[in-house]
Design a protein around this motif. Sequence first.
Motif, short mmCIF file in Angstrom:
data_model
loop_
_atom_site.label_atom_id
_atom_site.label_comp_id
_atom_site.label_asym_id
_atom_site.label_seq_id
_atom_site.Cartn_x
_atom_site.Cartn_y
_atom_site.Cartn_z
N GLN A 75 31.78 35.36 11.62
CA GLN A 75 32.00 35.12 10.18
C GLN A 75 32.10 36.43 9.42
OE1 GLN A 75 32.92 33.40 7.94
NE2 GLN A 75 32.57 31.26 8.38
N VAL A 76 32.63 36.32 8.23
CA VAL A 76 32.79 37.49 7.35
C VAL A 76 32.11 37.18 6.04
CG1 VAL A 76 34.44 38.92 6.11
CG2 VAL A 76 34.96 38.16 8.44
N GLN A 77 31.34 38.14 5.54
CA GLN A 77 30.72 38.01 4.24
C GLN A 77 31.33 39.04 3.29
OE1 GLN A 77 28.50 38.58 7.10
NE2 GLN A 77 28.80 36.37 7.39
N ALA A 100 33.12 44.07 2.76
CA ALA A 100 33.11 43.03 3.76
C ALA A 100 32.18 43.42 4.90
CB ALA A 100 34.51 42.79 4.30
N THR A 107 34.56 41.94 10.60
CA THR A 107 35.59 42.50 9.73
C THR A 107 36.86 42.89 10.48
OG1 THR A 107 34.57 44.68 9.97
CG2 THR A 107 33.90 43.35 8.07
N ASP A 158 40.79 33.23 3.96
CA ASP A 158 39.77 32.64 4.81
C ASP A 158 38.36 32.86 4.29
OD1 ASP A 158 42.00 34.07 6.90
OD2 ASP A 158 41.59 31.94 7.18
N TYR A 159 38.17 33.91 3.52
CA TYR A 159 36.81 34.30 3.11
C TYR A 159 36.79 34.55 1.60
CZ TYR A 159 37.26 35.33 8.04
OH TYR A 159 37.55 35.24 9.39
N TRP A 160 35.70 34.10 0.98
CA TRP A 160 35.51 34.26 -0.47
C TRP A 160 34.12 34.78 -0.75
CZ3 TRP A 160 39.09 32.70 -4.34
CH2 TRP A 160 40.28 32.15 -3.84
#
Length: 125
Positions: A1-3, A24, A28, A113-115
């Motif tokens: 996952q990406v934060q 990020a 990543t 894909d990531y927010w």
Amino acid sequence: QVQLIETGGGLVQAGGSLRLDCVASGRTGSVHHMGWFRQAPGKEREFVAAIAWTGTFTTYGDSMKGRVTISGDSTKHTVTLEMNRLKPEDTAVYYCVGANYIFSDYAVKGEYDYWGQGTQVTVSP
């Protein structure tokens, strides 16, 4: 996952400037595009700007074009949004976004894909 973590929001007077940063973390290596959307109360989420890590490609939405600059560091997976000549109508929550691939249109929410959680920007008259 990406934060994605945004920083830099706040209160500014009309005509002023503000800088937003996003970093990020996580997986990543899969992220090839990053950018910003915003959402004002009662309005749809709106594309602001994006940058591709494959080169120096950048693109901007119409609402803030000419008043914002997006930049970033692909090795650190950070992206910055410099906003100038801010107006009260720029008041919104600003979201950092990331995408593995952009299939058709940077301005489409579904491409990302990531927010991040969002950071509030308030522009006073």
